[in-house]
Design a protein around this motif. Structure first.
Motif, mmCIF file in Angstrom:
data_model
loop_
_atom_site.group_PDB
_atom_site.id
_atom_site.type_symbol
_atom_site.label_atom_id
_atom_site.label_comp_id
_atom_site.label_asym_id
_atom_site.label_seq_id
_atom_site.Cartn_x
_atom_site.Cartn_y
_atom_site.Cartn_z
ATOM 1 N N ARG A 129 -0.669 0.995 7.248
ATOM 2 C CA ARG A 129 0.473 1.855 6.964
ATOM 3 C C ARG A 129 1.673 0.996 6.588
ATOM 4 N N PRO A 130 2.617 1.526 5.827
ATOM 5 C CA PRO A 130 3.776 0.739 5.388
ATOM 6 C C PRO A 130 4.849 0.627 6.477
ATOM 7 N N ASN A 168 5.905 -6.957 1.094
ATOM 8 C CA ASN A 168 6.417 -6.417 -0.161
ATOM 9 C C ASN A 168 6.113 -4.932 -0.296
ATOM 10 N N VAL A 169 4.942 -4.507 0.190
ATOM 11 C CA VAL A 169 4.610 -3.082 0.160
ATOM 12 C C VAL A 169 5.494 -2.314 1.138
ATOM 13 N N VAL A 170 5.670 -2.887 2.310
ATOM 14 C CA VAL A 170 6.507 -2.236 3.325
ATOM 15 C C VAL A 170 7.938 -2.063 2.811
ATOM 16 N N ARG A 171 8.463 -3.094 2.152
ATOM 17 C CA ARG A 171 9.863 -3.053 1.712
ATOM 18 C C ARG A 171 10.073 -2.213 0.456
ATOM 19 N N HIS A 172 9.106 -2.269 -0.471
ATOM 20 C CA HIS A 172 9.371 -1.716 -1.794
ATOM 21 C C HIS A 172 8.475 -0.546 -2.191
ATOM 22 N N ALA A 173 7.179 -0.609 -1.896
ATOM 23 C CA ALA A 173 6.267 0.440 -2.349
ATOM 24 C C ALA A 173 6.275 1.663 -1.430
ATOM 25 N N HIS A 174 6.361 1.415 -0.120
ATOM 26 C CA HIS A 174 6.433 2.492 0.884
ATOM 27 C C HIS A 174 5.213 3.418 0.827
ATOM 28 N N THR A 175 4.020 2.853 0.558
ATOM 29 C CA THR A 175 2.791 3.658 0.550
ATOM 30 C C THR A 175 1.764 2.998 1.471
ATOM 31 N N THR A 176 0.715 3.740 1.808
ATOM 32 C CA THR A 176 -0.397 3.106 2.504
ATOM 33 C C THR A 176 -0.975 2.029 1.591
ATOM 34 N N MET A 177 -1.667 1.066 2.183
ATOM 35 C CA MET A 177 -2.189 -0.039 1.394
ATOM 36 C C MET A 177 -3.570 -0.435 1.890
#
Length: 246
Positions: A129-130, A168-177
């Motif tokens: 999760r983000p 980078n996903v947590v800060r910018h994409a804000h989606t599950t990964m």
């Protein structure tokens, strides 16, 4: 009448199998490109393209096909196998720059029987999760994997790179990964697939800035890295050499 191309995923993991039928020309080439990118995005062991029912409707489409499937550097550690191609298609692929390592076979049944029995013993996959906790989770996962695979020489670097990929996903994409870690032929590949089409952008932060160094750090610490855009997001991948081959 407009040409049609159908790209049907028959399997994703551990080997991706994509059955392609219809007419390939300058109009439908984009659909083939998107379908192959989608198969590559799940980071399989390899991608098999069954082109037995594919018709080349335009001679220029042969070059387009080669351009799509012969980008081994862009898609690290995911070789592509083309099966069921007719003689002109095989010859065109062989002549395409960058296709020297492409595997081409006329026997789709034999190829599919072989790859469907393959296993992926050195791949670790996890959905995250983000949230900031994801960074701690991925550090633990990478540390454990490096210990299991006896790759202590790259543990510190790998955990740092993995943390930056996830952060980078947590800060910018804000989606599950989906985070994938694989060791093969002495190379450690890490990839994060998210569901945002916002492309990562390297910044040039000042000395006093507290952020903006993630991609620069990834560039400096890895042997290669890149971004694979897909229709519903992207994959950011990295490659790191280790001290032994497996």
């Amino acid at each position: 009448m407009p040409s049609q191309l159908v790209c049907r995923p028959e399997q994703d993991l551990p080997v991706a199998v994509l059955a392609i039928s219809g007419t390939l020309d300058r109009v439908t080439g984009g659909a083939l490109d998107a379908a192959i990118r989608r198969s590559l995005s799940v980071q399989p062991l390899r991608v098999v393209l069954d082109v037995t029912r594919l018709h080349i409707g335009d001679p220029l489409a042969l070059s387009a096909l080669g351009a799509v499937v012969c980008r081994a550097e862009e898609f690290p550690a995911v070789p592509i196998v083309v099966c069921g191609a007719d003689a002109p298609t095989v010859a065109a692929l062989a002549a395409e720059p960058g296709c020297a390592a492409l595997e081409v076979s006329g026997d789709c049944a034999g190829v599919l029987a072989k790859v469907r029995s393959e296993v992926d013993p050195t791949a670790v996959r996890v959905r995250l999760r983000p949230v900031p906790e994801a960074c701690r989770q991925v550090r633990h996962l990478v540390t454990q994997a490096c210990e299991t695979w006896q790759r202590g020489d790259v543990t510190a670097t790998a955990t740092l790179v993995a943390t930056e990929l996830v952060a980078n996903v947590v800060r910018h994409a804000h989606t599950t990964m989906e985070f994938t870690l694989r060791l093969r032929e002495g190379r450690l590949t890490m990839a994060v697939r998210d569901h945002s089409r916002r492309m990562p952008r390297a910044l040039d932060p000042g000395v006093a800035d507290t952020g903006g160094r993630g991609l620069r750090l990834i560039h400096d610490l890895t042997d290669a890295w890149g971004v694979l855009p897909v229709t519903d997001g992207k994959v950011v991948w990295t490659r790191l050499a280790t001290g032994a081959t497996l």
